[in-house]
Design an enzyme around this catalytic site. Structure first.
Site, PDB file in Angstrom:
ATOM      1  N   TYR A  76      17.263  29.448   7.245  1.00 32.43           N
ATOM      2  CA  TYR A  76      16.051  30.110   7.758  1.00 32.43           C
ATOM      3  C   TYR A  76      16.054  30.147   9.284  1.00 32.43           C
ATOM      4  CZ  TYR A  76      13.821  29.961   3.175  1.00 32.43           C
ATOM      5  OH  TYR A  76      13.512  30.153   1.856  1.00 32.43           O
ATOM      6  N   LYS A  85       0.840  -1.210   0.000  1.00 29.11           N
ATOM      7  CA  LYS A  85       0.000   0.000   0.000  1.00 29.11           C
ATOM      8  C   LYS A  85       0.872   1.257   0.000  1.00 29.11           C
ATOM      9  CE  LYS A  85      -0.747  -0.422   4.955  1.00 29.11           C
ATOM     10  NZ  LYS A  85      -1.147   0.631   5.844  1.00 29.11           N
ATOM     11  N   ARG A 100      -9.887   0.266  15.908  1.00 30.86           N
ATOM     12  CA  ARG A 100      -9.891   1.118  14.711  1.00 30.86           C
ATOM     13  C   ARG A 100     -10.953   0.548  13.777  1.00 30.86           C
ATOM     14  NH1 ARG A 100      -4.296   1.759  11.367  1.00 30.86           N
ATOM     15  NH2 ARG A 100      -4.836  -0.379  10.829  1.00 30.86           N
ATOM     16  N   MET A 153      13.007  24.191   1.215  1.00 32.19           N
ATOM     17  CA  MET A 153      12.141  23.445   0.298  1.00 32.19           C
ATOM     18  C   MET A 153      12.941  22.538  -0.647  1.00 32.19           C
ATOM     19  SD  MET A 153       9.256  24.725  -2.402  1.00 32.19           S
ATOM     20  CE  MET A 153       8.215  25.539  -1.238  1.00 32.19           C
TER      21      MET A 153
END
Ligand SMILES: Cc1ncc(COP(=O)(O)O)c(C=O)c1O
Length: 370
Positions: A260, A35, A131, A308
């Site tokens: 940053y 998956k 779940r 990024m």
């Protein structure tokens, strides 16, 4: 391909890890869990590599199963979340998918369906994960109904462990006791009860959780789901190597910030290498200063916030590393040295599942040979 970032995939390692999952549970058959695009590795490439070994596959949903069928995979495929709409049943019957049934409405849909043939049902038992699935009394009621139903050609008991990766096994043992009690009860009524119990953690470390089937996912990709040491985990081989290069180098003075927010402040004259990989590629922005990377196979660390498209690493103690140096964000460097994705995940306050599934389509997947 000019930008040097790539995810190299070692499909021999994938097959090795699959065989290891079989070795952990020799009396059980291993469904290879593919998956989420095979945990970010490419579902079709992984299915093709495993098809000679695996008797069946598992995915989350019909879209993922159809991608494999359309790619020529004709083994049974289990839908771990079952179907989301009644209309999927016709495709499930036509394609020979095996479907999880976890809710009343799904069972009612199967019973009123008019399909060309019966379907293989994987009835979900909620043994403690809370779940998906039915508690004991509802499970027994549905089992009896499905066992008699002409719409169904086989019923399996499927359940999921909540804590098999942890250090304390008390809750996993509680779940096992619930499963065994249910199985005993159905067998006393004369039913055969084929089970599918174990995910990777239980495959590696919970010997009593072996049913007719087990469902390893993460371990196939060479990451270790366990919080404790295990002899099988030590034999896993990484399938994905996330690799890039140093694209610029600069020197910063003591006291100067990098990147940053100026999070990293040089405590000495520091050589900073800029690497082509960032959160826009799926590399986790939560990576702290000190998160390990390999540069030309030698360990160093992230210095400054991940941007990024780039991240910055400390090259001060690697004076020969320059523009073009190979950077291994995780996986296996060319000289054979390794950096585990689990170790990187710990520095990002996350798990290797999220790092691997998080690598974005922007990053080319390259099957490495040899
Ligand atoms: C129902 C189910 N089975 C099996 C797996 C595979 O688990 P793992 O990747 O820990 O082996 C998952 C993963 O999330 C799952 O949700």
């Amino acid at each position: 391909m000019a930008r040097p970032l790539r995810a190299k995939l070692d499909l021999d390692a994938l097959r090795h890890n699959y065989r290891l999952a079989c070795e952990c549970a020799p009396e059980s058959r291993a469904l290879a869990v593919l998956k989420a695009n095979a945990y970010g590795h490419g579902a079709l490439a992984c299915a093709r590599a495993l098809e000679p070994l695996a008797p069946a596959f598992a995915v989350a949903c019909i879209e993922e199963a159809l991608e494999l069928r359309e790619g020529g995979i004709d083994k049974p495929i289990v839908l771990l979340e079952g179907f989301f709409e009644e209309s999927e049943l016709e495709i499930i019957a036509r394609e020979g998918f095996w479907t999880t049934l976890h809710s009343d409405w799904q069972i009612e849909a199967v019973e009123r369906s008019r399909l060309p043939g019966p379907i293989n049902a994987w009835l979900k038992f909620d043994s403690g994960m809370h779940r998906l699935g039915f508690g004991t009394e509802d499970f027994v009621r549905h089992w009896r109904r499905l066992a008699l139903s002409p719409k169904v050609c086989g019923v399996h008991l499927v359940t999921h462990f909540a804590t098999a990766d942890g250090v304390d096994m008390a809750y996993a043992n509680h779940q096992l006791a619930e499963i065994e009690a249910l199985r005993y009860r159905l067998e006393a009524e004369g039913y055969e009860v084929p089970c599918c119990l174990a995910n990777s953690p239980a495959t590696l470390a919970l010997a009593r959780a072996r049913g007719q089937w087990h469902r390893p996912g993460l371990m196939l990709y060479g990451a270790d789901p366990l919080e404790r040491a295990n002899p099988f985990s030590a034999r896993l081989r990484p399938v994905m190597t996330l690799e890039s290069e140093v694209i610029a180098v600069r020197s910063v003075e003591p006291g100067e910030p990098v990147g940053y927010g100026g999070r990293f402040i040089a405590s000495r004259q520091t050589r900073i290498g800029v690497v082509a990989c960032g959160y826009g590629d799926g590399y986790d922005r939560h990576a702290v200063d000190g998160t390990p990377v390999l540069v030309d196979g030698r360990r160093t660390a992230i210095a400054g916030k991940v941007s990024m498209d780039m991240l910055t690493v400390d090259l001060t103690d690697l004076p020969t590393a320059d523009i073009g140096a190979k950077v291994t964000l995780w996986g296996r460097a060319e000289d054979g040295s390794q950096l585990s994705v689990d170790e990187v995940a710990r520095h990002c306050d996350t798990i290797s599942y999220t790092l691997l599934t998080g690598i974005l389509p922007r990053v080319p997947r390259i099957v490495s040979v040899g």
